[in-house]
Design a protein around this motif. Structure first.
Motif, PDB file in Angstrom:
ATOM      1  N   ARG A 583      61.044  18.748  59.396  1.00 35.56           N
ATOM      2  CA  ARG A 583      60.664  17.489  60.051  1.00 35.56           C
ATOM      3  C   ARG A 583      59.594  17.719  61.111  1.00 35.56           C
ATOM      4  NH1 ARG A 583      66.372  16.110  59.806  1.00 35.56           N
ATOM      5  NH2 ARG A 583      66.597  16.919  61.929  1.00 35.56           N
ATOM      6  N   ALA A 584      59.728  18.815  61.849  1.00 31.35           N
ATOM      7  CA  ALA A 584      58.740  19.113  62.884  1.00 31.35           C
ATOM      8  C   ALA A 584      57.355  19.322  62.266  1.00 31.35           C
ATOM      9  CB  ALA A 584      59.165  20.355  63.656  1.00 31.35           C
ATOM     10  N   ARG A 585      57.299  20.080  61.195  1.00 35.54           N
ATOM     11  CA  ARG A 585      56.021  20.312  60.512  1.00 35.54           C
ATOM     12  C   ARG A 585      55.469  18.994  59.948  1.00 35.54           C
ATOM     13  NH1 ARG A 585      53.036  24.314  57.503  1.00 35.54           N
ATOM     14  NH2 ARG A 585      52.095  23.322  55.682  1.00 35.54           N
ATOM     15  N   LYS A 586      56.355  18.188  59.386  1.00 35.01           N
ATOM     16  CA  LYS A 586      55.935  16.908  58.792  1.00 35.01           C
ATOM     17  C   LYS A 586      55.352  15.974  59.844  1.00 35.01           C
ATOM     18  CE  LYS A 586      57.702  13.121  55.926  1.00 35.01           C
ATOM     19  NZ  LYS A 586      58.912  12.568  55.231  1.00 35.01           N
ATOM     20  N   LEU A 587      55.964  15.940  61.024  1.00 34.66           N
ATOM     21  CA  LEU A 587      55.473  15.058  62.081  1.00 34.66           C
ATOM     22  C   LEU A 587      54.070  15.465  62.522  1.00 34.66           C
ATOM     23  CD1 LEU A 587      57.461  13.624  65.044  1.00 34.66           C
ATOM     24  CD2 LEU A 587      55.265  14.696  65.476  1.00 34.66           C
ATOM     25  N   ILE A 588      53.848  16.769  62.716  1.00 34.16           N
ATOM     26  CA  ILE A 588      52.519  17.246  63.119  1.00 34.16           C
ATOM     27  C   ILE A 588      51.503  16.951  62.035  1.00 34.16           C
ATOM     28  CG2 ILE A 588      51.169  19.302  63.726  1.00 34.16           C
ATOM     29  CD1 ILE A 588      53.831  20.487  64.840  1.00 34.16           C
ATOM     30  N   ASP A 589      51.903  17.162  60.770  1.00 35.19           N
ATOM     31  CA  ASP A 589      51.018  16.895  59.645  1.00 35.19           C
ATOM     32  C   ASP A 589      50.674  15.406  59.571  1.00 35.19           C
ATOM     33  OD1 ASP A 589      49.584  17.703  57.308  1.00 35.19           O
ATOM     34  OD2 ASP A 589      51.193  16.878  56.072  1.00 35.19           O
TER      35      ASP A 589
END
Length: 603
Positions: A583-589
């Motif tokens: 989720r953290a990676r997805k939010l930044i992306d």
């Protein structure tokens, strides 16, 4: 039951200033006067004095002793300021602390609401008042508690004030004693709770909102276009992403939504985005609160705002700060200081709304609501907003504003998710996984500082020691020609740790910023508020429960923040890949893609 009836039910509290022990019943404020007509109650000097003092107490929630001390402070302050014609400055202001008749007149003049600080049992009369003060239905959750801070943590003790057993608020003990026998004074132009007595417009701030009152020394012409024309003062140009958010935040004030969310990429320059809204409120003669989670941020923000808004009086509130006057148009405070305010602000800006102490608190949201005027606006700022707030933006009950890009127009570094065994991350005897050592070796060769996050204090200290062992085995110092061989460049000085219980953490942070410390192993204490050129981020044990998606986004946000090294590098290492890591990676992306679509960043 009406509000008036409920107020009359509780309006027999005793008011006591501990310094002089003079008690009086609230009802005695009016007993010697015609309760149907207050015309002529105040002479010219009193009217001018009360008009001059009121801006200092407006929007405040004060215990009796706090009111006493504030009035003394006002007297001292007016010694150095302008004096209304016909008054004797500090002598008469201080007179309110010694002359009970004068104080009673002041309370009538300001239409102050006076209630018990604490209620100790469910009471339909108290519940009615509680709902009105906190502006929400609390009937199912507030059977007892503190009117001052909203806490339910009460203790019954022998009381030196009332000489009986009464209840005291545990939460308030470190901020002043709130008891069921002591009153709380609430001052607001928007006071809806009225005594049954009829107060003429000449006598009541609460009913005429100061429109016909004489002007005191604090009536600055903040509405002047000349003063505000060139504000805010900035040492740089806003980025396109900031400018869009700046305009949207200003437009929000004219929209139907009461709340807005500024959803900003870490390092996106979120603070400046609200300056237009602040200017708009001040131009209309309104009042603004900017609340932050920590004392250091409050001090820093206060200095920044003073530079951006010269000529606007800014008051600062945080634990340990001496000056508690709030007569300016702009207040900057920690979220813990919200207990000081009541119906005070036309705009409240809550920075890092997802962070401690606001997140997870039962009391602070109540106090935040209490600080707002009835038609006020609320702006939340966050890089990792709560899901509930994001849902409100989807339902259009909250206005969404995004800042998806940093000033250097490069995408934020996307975290690399890797699996590493527990043994490989622990690094016993300096034996770390090759995935970890390759990251360490590469960035040491490039002379890039590294922030290594771990979930616990013990791991911070252990990992630091084990990294020292690894570097010794690698003969790190001998390989670094740019380092001298003096004691200051020992392995122990190059690797260190930081956590909340480390007495040298501030000193170490300075050394890390200056480049002396190359690898700093830290708990989440450094997940926010640090910007360092070229820093690389490694999160060990990313699968640990303490590392939710919000924490991971914040830690990743330390890298790639500067124009000299905008790309950075971030690795999340865990025994397995968690939903939080994804989720953290997805939010930044998501923010990177939005910024690219809007032309805010370059590929």
């Amino acid at each position: 039951m009406s509000i008036t009836e409920a107020y009359e039910r509780i309006s027999k509290s005793k008011i006591n200033f501990s310094d002089n022990r003079q008690d009086f019943n609230i009802q005695s404020c009016v007993r010697d006067y015609d309760t149907n007509n207050f015309t002529g109650l105040f002479d010219h000097n009193e009217t001018m004095l009360f008009s001059n003092i009121y801006p200092y107490v407006e929007g405040r929630a004060l215990l009796a002793d706090e009111l006493y001390n504030l009035l003394k402070m006002i007297g001292e302050d007016t010694q150095h300021g302008q004096t209304p014609e016909g008054t004797s400055s500090s002598v008469e202001a201080n007179g309110l602390t010694t002359d009970m008749a004068l104080l009673q007149k002041f309370l009538i003049f300001t239409n102050a609401l006076i209630i018990p600080s604490v209620i100790s049992k469910k009471d339909k009369f108290m519940a009615k008042i509680m709902e009105e003060i906190f502006d929400q239905d609390l009937s199912n959750q507030f059977k007892n508690g503190c009117f001052r801070c909203g806490s339910k943590d009460l203790l019954e003790t022998d009381c030196p004030r009332c000489k009986r057993r009464c209840f005291v608020c545990r939460e308030c003990l470190k901020m002043g004693e709130a008891r069921s026998c002591t009153p709380l004074f609430l001052f607001s132009k928007e006071q809806n709770l009225q005594l049954k007595i009829k107060i003429s417009p000449e006598a009541s701030f609460g009913q005429n909102k100061l429109e016909s009152m004489p002007k005191g020394k604090l009536d600055y012409d903040y509405k002047s276009d000349d003063l505000l024309e060139n504000l805010p003062h900035l040492d740089f140009d806003l980025t396109p992403a900031q400018k869009e958010a700046y305009d949207m935040a200003s437009e929000f004030l004219d929209r139907e939504e009461k709340k807005a969310l500024i959803f900003a990429l870490c390092g996106g320059g979120k603070t400046e985005a609200v300056y237009g809204a602040v200017k708009k409120i001040i131009k209309k003669g309104g009042k603004v609160l900017f609340a932050t989670p920590r004392r250091d941020l409050t001090r820093e923000l206060s200095h920044r705002l003073e530079k951006a808004f010269p000529g606007i009086r800014i008051n600062t509130f945080y634990g340990g700060f001496k000056n508690k006057l709030s007569d300016g148009e702009f207040v900057v405070s920690t979220t813990h200081q919200l207990y000081r305010f009541y119906r005070a602000f036309d705009l409240v800006i809550l920075d890092e709304a997802d962070a401690f102490p606001y997140r997870g608190s039962n009391n602070l949201p109540l106090l935040l609501g209490r600080s707002l005027k009835k038609d006020a606006k609320l702006i939340y700022i966050s890089a990792t907003p709560e899901k509930s707030l994001l849902k409100e933006t989807k339902k259009k009950t909250a206005y969404l504003i995004t800042i998806p890009a940093r000033f250097h127009k490069k995408p934020a570094p996307l975290p690399k998710l890797i699996k590493v065994s527990k043994k490989g991350m622990e690094g016993n005897n300096g034996k770390f996984s090759k995935k970890i050592t390759s990251f360490i070796d590469k960035n040491l060769d490039l002379n890039k500082p590294m922030l290594v996050f771990v979930p616990t204090i013990n791991l911070a200290e252990e990992t630091s020691r084990r990294l020292e062992k690894y570097l010794r085995k690698q003969n790190y110092l001998k390989k670094q020609e740019h380092l001298s061989n003096d004691a200051d460049n020992s392995i122990a000085s190059i690797v260190s740790f930081s956590h909340s219980k480390d007495p040298k953490r501030d000193e170490k942070l300075i050394e890390f910023t200056n480049g002396k410390i190359k690898i700093l192993v830290s708990t989440t204490i450094l997940e926010r508020g640090i910007t360092l050129e070229g820093v690389r981020v490694l999160v060990l044990f990313s699968n640990h429960d303490v590392f939710d998606d919000r924490a991971l986004v914040q830690m990743a946000g330390r890298s790639g923040r500067t124009g000299a090294d905008p790309y950075g590098e971030v690795i999340f290492a865990g025994e397995y890949i968690t939903k939080a890591m994804k989720r953290a990676r997805k939010l930044i992306d998501r923010l990177n893609k939005e910024a690219l679509k809007k032309g805010f960043i370059e590929e």
